[in-house]
Design a protein around this motif. Sequence first.
Motif, short mmCIF file in Angstrom:
data_model
loop_
_atom_site.label_atom_id
_atom_site.label_comp_id
_atom_site.label_asym_id
_atom_site.label_seq_id
_atom_site.Cartn_x
_atom_site.Cartn_y
_atom_site.Cartn_z
N GLY A 258 75.22 11.59 87.73
CA GLY A 258 76.46 10.89 87.43
C GLY A 258 77.64 11.84 87.52
N SER A 259 78.70 11.56 86.76
CA SER A 259 79.90 12.39 86.85
C SER A 259 79.65 13.80 86.33
CB SER A 259 81.05 11.74 86.08
OG SER A 259 80.72 11.62 84.69
N CYS A 260 79.04 13.91 85.16
CA CYS A 260 78.66 15.21 84.58
C CYS A 260 77.23 15.11 84.09
CB CYS A 260 79.59 15.58 83.43
SG CYS A 260 81.28 16.00 83.93
N ASP A 261 76.44 16.13 84.39
CA ASP A 261 75.03 16.14 84.01
C ASP A 261 74.71 17.38 83.20
OD1 ASP A 261 74.60 13.81 85.33
OD2 ASP A 261 73.10 14.58 86.73
N LEU A 262 73.55 17.34 82.55
CA LEU A 262 73.05 18.48 81.80
C LEU A 262 71.98 19.20 82.62
CD1 LEU A 262 72.79 16.85 78.28
CD2 LEU A 262 74.55 18.38 79.12
N TYR A 263 72.05 20.54 82.60
CA TYR A 263 71.12 21.38 83.33
C TYR A 263 70.46 22.34 82.35
CZ TYR A 263 73.16 19.71 87.70
OH TYR A 263 73.56 18.92 88.75
N VAL A 264 69.22 22.73 82.66
CA VAL A 264 68.48 23.64 81.80
C VAL A 264 68.05 24.87 82.60
CG1 VAL A 264 66.28 22.47 82.21
CG2 VAL A 264 66.57 23.90 80.17
N ALA A 265 68.16 26.05 81.95
CA ALA A 265 67.71 27.29 82.57
C ALA A 265 66.91 28.08 81.53
CB ALA A 265 68.90 28.12 83.06
N TYR A 266 65.89 28.78 82.00
CA TYR A 266 65.03 29.57 81.12
C TYR A 266 65.14 31.05 81.51
CZ TYR A 266 62.98 25.06 79.93
OH TYR A 266 62.82 23.76 79.51
N LYS A 267 65.17 31.91 80.50
CA LYS A 267 65.15 33.34 80.74
C LYS A 267 63.69 33.80 80.73
CE LYS A 267 68.33 36.02 78.92
NZ LYS A 267 69.07 36.84 77.91
N VAL A 268 63.25 34.34 81.83
CA VAL A 268 61.86 34.81 81.98
C VAL A 268 61.90 36.30 82.30
CG1 VAL A 268 59.70 34.57 83.22
CG2 VAL A 268 61.10 32.54 82.74
N ASN A 269 61.18 37.07 81.49
CA ASN A 269 61.15 38.53 81.68
C ASN A 269 62.55 39.13 81.78
OD1 ASN A 269 58.37 38.30 81.69
ND2 ASN A 269 58.20 38.32 83.92
N GLY A 270 63.45 38.59 80.95
CA GLY A 270 64.79 39.15 80.86
C GLY A 270 65.78 38.63 81.88
N ASN A 271 65.35 37.75 82.80
CA ASN A 271 66.24 37.25 83.84
C ASN A 271 66.34 35.73 83.79
OD1 ASN A 271 66.70 39.85 85.11
ND2 ASN A 271 64.58 39.71 85.84
N TRP A 272 67.58 35.23 83.98
CA TRP A 272 67.78 33.79 84.01
C TRP A 272 67.25 33.22 85.32
CZ3 TRP A 272 68.59 31.10 79.90
CH2 TRP A 272 69.31 31.63 78.83
N GLN A 273 66.36 32.24 85.20
CA GLN A 273 65.82 31.57 86.37
C GLN A 273 66.81 30.52 86.87
OE1 GLN A 273 62.61 32.87 87.44
NE2 GLN A 273 63.58 34.26 85.99
N ARG A 274 66.60 30.04 88.06
CA ARG A 274 67.50 29.06 88.64
C ARG A 274 67.45 27.77 87.80
NH1 ARG A 274 70.40 29.27 92.78
NH2 ARG A 274 69.33 31.17 93.51
N PRO A 275 68.61 27.24 87.42
CA PRO A 275 68.63 26.05 86.55
C PRO A 275 68.17 24.80 87.28
CG PRO A 275 70.85 26.63 87.26
CD PRO A 275 69.95 27.75 87.73
#
Length: 640
Positions: A258-275
């Motif tokens: 839609g117009s604005c969405d929610l995204y989630v990202a996880y930090k794995v081994n100290g690095n942010w993974q692609r959301p």
Amino acid sequence: MRFLIFGILFFANIFLCHAQEYSIIDSKAIKMYQKGEELTLSRRYSEAIESYQSAIQREASFLEAYVKMGQLYITLGDLENAEKVALAGEKRLAGKNAKTRNVTEFAWLFSNLYLKQGKFQEAFDRFSEADPLFDPAFKNSVYYREMKSQMDFLAGQLGQSMSIVKEKLPDPLNNFKLQYFPVLTADGEQILFTKRDGTGNFDKEDIYVSFLDKSVEWSTPVSIASTINSQYNEGTCSVTADGNILIYTSCDAPDSEGSCDLYVAYKVNGNWQRPKNMGKSVNSRSWDSQPSLSADGRILFFSSNRKGGYGGNDIWYSVRMNDGTWSEAKNLGNTVNTAKDEISPFMFFNNEILFFASNGHQGFGGMDIFLSRVSKGEFQSPENLGLPINDQLDQVALFITAQKDYAYFTELTEDGGQNDRSLLYRFRFPEEIYLGENLTVTEGKVFNSKTGEPIDATLSLVSLTNDSTLYQFQADGKTGEFTMLYPDKAVSGLYVEKKGFLPKIYNVQRDELQNVDDLEVNLTPVASGEEFVFENVFFDFDKFELKEESLSSLKRLLKFLQDNPNVNIEIQGHTDNVGQKEYNQVLSLNRAKSVQQYLVKNGMHPARVMVVGKGDTLPMVPNTSAKNQALNRRITIKIL
């Protein structure tokens, strides 16, 4: 303010509907006044003000013209001129043509004006003085009832103002044109916020982060990660207590629902993974934004104007399932949500208090900050945070630290008197607002006891009273680091688990984990001959029947055996040295059998769970004190 111009004008017009009576008789002035009314209905407010001014210039005692012009100035937000007009007109009330109707019209005008100015005592006084004089027909209107409700609310708030001192966050924070919606990790050592360089179409939003160093100074803010910030807008974020799960808002991205969405990202081994877009279970074709994660990331709250709500913007929630997916979003219900707007949810770190902004619950004007406490799984009636946290202006969001010491917020200000800026502020959170028992924030690491390598184990803090999970965190696979929150008074157990390893079980209170600042947990790989103490299994003195508080540990032992189908165990019962050795041996065996019976009853094959009673023959520590004797009364699990 809740009162639209039509609500304000209704009061003055209700009497004129019955008879066109004015405080003057000059027909030309009256025509100018009536022209102003027509222009007002056409929303040509500036022209209407000129007509009322002309009417007053012709006839200085034209009371109704003062009232209407003052109301229009309020509508336009020009409170200074509104007050000048109101005071000038009130001076004419002493004239011979002034009637009770005119007195109440000015009282209504001043009540609205003072509410807009934040002069709540003055507004309350003016309304209270005039209340007995209001016409019965007007008292039946929705406008009067709303005003009366607000005055009743003020009656309980006036004189209760708390003391707060706002302080702007220091350099190098607040060096951007716009920065807003601050959030912090539980240890207070990271602050995340939305950064924007301006309000133009090409001024995009990004998420920035700053770290608190050992000298208690903030580092220069930097982009949170190249994997998260993109050519699109990223902002209004929420992060778990340990800083390892991030949910944020992005608008008009190619994969948007839609117009604005929610995204989630996880930090794995100290690095942010692609959301990842949180998908249709959470997002909709409407506006979905302003996320707030519970401290351990298991529940997401957010604001949305999607269909199926109670008003414009409502608060919704979604639960993270065991497989990492998110449940279909549900409306939080009409205890919190109203026919108007509820935005900016923030679930406090104890998972028991939800803060949010609303203009649908009774407040001081515009958007106020409220809290709703969770009791027996249900959200309770919202409480207004009171003066001076709330006032006549819009309060949009608030973030309170896990230590309950500071509240962080955004405030609009002017840059050199010309351009608007938004800056990050904080204030000491008032002790008068109860936020539940204190929380202790600790950190630690999980290692492989054989190799010393870090392990991405799951840590669960569980209430032993009702077997509910208070918090659940994941240790970092690169460093083994984890964060844990401990409520002061909860009787709880800490379970550290990883498939392929023996679980580590603690009794938080007995082991005094709240006081361990850097807990090191060593997990042992599953292998024949290895064993672990099966903590949080409780028996009454001299009894072998399992107490209800043992349920959490029993469930985890059952799951351990289900996850490791090739593992057989020996359940060993132990006692202290009080009593006869023969008696202790029988008691320890019966206690081991009680654990065995629970496992068999819940589907475990009897051949996989052997039992033995060791009595007092293998003490962990010398039986030289009551504390040591308690440690020796235990169940041990040995891998066969």
